[in-house]
Design a protein around this motif. Sequence first.
Motif, PDB file in Angstrom:
ATOM      1  N   LYS A 159     -64.331  34.582  39.420  1.00 42.90           N
ATOM      2  CA  LYS A 159     -65.512  35.254  38.863  1.00 42.90           C
ATOM      3  C   LYS A 159     -65.604  34.996  37.359  1.00 42.90           C
ATOM      4  N   ALA A 195     -68.357  36.673  28.489  1.00 41.28           N
ATOM      5  CA  ALA A 195     -67.877  36.275  29.812  1.00 41.28           C
ATOM      6  C   ALA A 195     -66.963  37.342  30.419  1.00 41.28           C
ATOM      7  N   LYS A 233     -69.133  40.129  31.765  1.00 40.27           N
ATOM      8  CA  LYS A 233     -69.781  39.759  33.027  1.00 40.27           C
ATOM      9  C   LYS A 233     -68.802  39.770  34.190  1.00 40.27           C
ATOM     10  N   GLU A 253     -66.829  31.425  36.576  1.00 44.66           N
ATOM     11  CA  GLU A 253     -68.278  31.339  36.771  1.00 44.66           C
ATOM     12  C   GLU A 253     -69.020  32.022  35.616  1.00 44.66           C
ATOM     13  N   ALA A 254     -68.472  33.138  35.116  1.00 42.92           N
ATOM     14  CA  ALA A 254     -69.096  33.840  33.990  1.00 42.92           C
ATOM     15  C   ALA A 254     -69.041  32.988  32.721  1.00 42.92           C
ATOM     16  N   SER A 295     -73.732  27.868  29.492  1.00 37.94           N
ATOM     17  CA  SER A 295     -74.936  27.134  29.891  1.00 37.94           C
ATOM     18  C   SER A 295     -76.187  27.812  29.354  1.00 37.94           C
ATOM     19  N   ALA A 296     -76.229  29.139  29.433  1.00 38.84           N
ATOM     20  CA  ALA A 296     -77.391  29.880  28.928  1.00 38.84           C
ATOM     21  C   ALA A 296     -77.526  29.723  27.419  1.00 38.84           C
ATOM     22  N   ARG A 327     -68.972  29.647  32.626  1.00 38.95           N
ATOM     23  CA  ARG A 327     -69.962  28.572  32.799  1.00 38.95           C
ATOM     24  C   ARG A 327     -71.376  29.097  32.588  1.00 38.95           C
ATOM     25  N   GLU A 328     -71.670  30.241  33.163  1.00 39.84           N
ATOM     26  CA  GLU A 328     -73.014  30.826  33.060  1.00 39.84           C
ATOM     27  C   GLU A 328     -73.355  31.167  31.612  1.00 39.84           C
ATOM     28  N   THR A 329     -72.404  31.755  30.900  1.00 40.57           N
ATOM     29  CA  THR A 329     -72.638  32.171  29.517  1.00 40.57           C
ATOM     30  C   THR A 329     -72.868  30.971  28.610  1.00 40.57           C
TER      31      THR A 329
END
Length: 270
Positions: A198, A176, A179, A201-202, A208-209, A204-206
């Motif tokens: 930012k 994260a 990113k 969001e990184a 979730s993936a 959450r994105e990491t």
Amino acid sequence: MPELPEVETTRQGIAPHCEGQIISHVTVRNPNLRWPVPDDLAARLTGKRIKHVDRRAKYLLIHLEEGAVIVHLGMSGSLRIITGDTPPLTHDHIDMVLHSGTVVRFNDPRRFGCWLWADSPETHPLIAHLGPEPLSPAFSGDLLFQRSRGKRTPIKSFIMDNHVVVGVGNIYANEALFKAGIHPKRHAGRISLDRYRKLAEAIRETLSAAILMGGTTLRDFVNSDGKPGYFAQVLLVYGRTGSPCTQCSTPLKEIRMNNRSTVYCPRCQR
């Protein structure tokens, strides 16, 4: 060690087999886990219906009609869905047998996991003081910004603090921060609101993936069907020391922070 994505993958794997089922009996072969398994755990569970299976941070909560079992996988634990005729192995410490014939088996070679009873899990000492879930509406960059003011703690340590936000383990903190373009040693109190947004969001994105891919393949982790996770195949920095950065081709560097591997790009992360 299983982190939030691995635990969530486990929850998703066992929940369909458990929810709505009545527990026939519980076999405790070895009660000597991180904390001793309560002597009356089997009696509390036998004959009770499982309402639902939740996750809070890295704890699994098996809710009954009253109270819940708090399960932690420790460093090497796993929950498997098996049939009742499957013989136990050396480190298979607990079986929860359901009326359907399905068995939820807890395996933990290092015995750092736990099975505890809680009348009210939300107020249990292990749960009560945890920070927000990173995939919930309660978590945001604004929250991180507010909690970081005046802190000289390195940002990596800050986001790994379960009182700030739960579930951002070492691997996912590395990813994260990369990113978000933030150096892992930068003081938490010196990061702007925009950069925190930012970073949130990184995170959450990491996470979730990783959940979608079944977690990260670690030496000891397998999910509920015995298969490893595969997020390691798309890691951008963790475990890639000396390899070229995927953004600028600069060799990635590694340092130790709190005795943990920390990999970053010296050019992209400031």
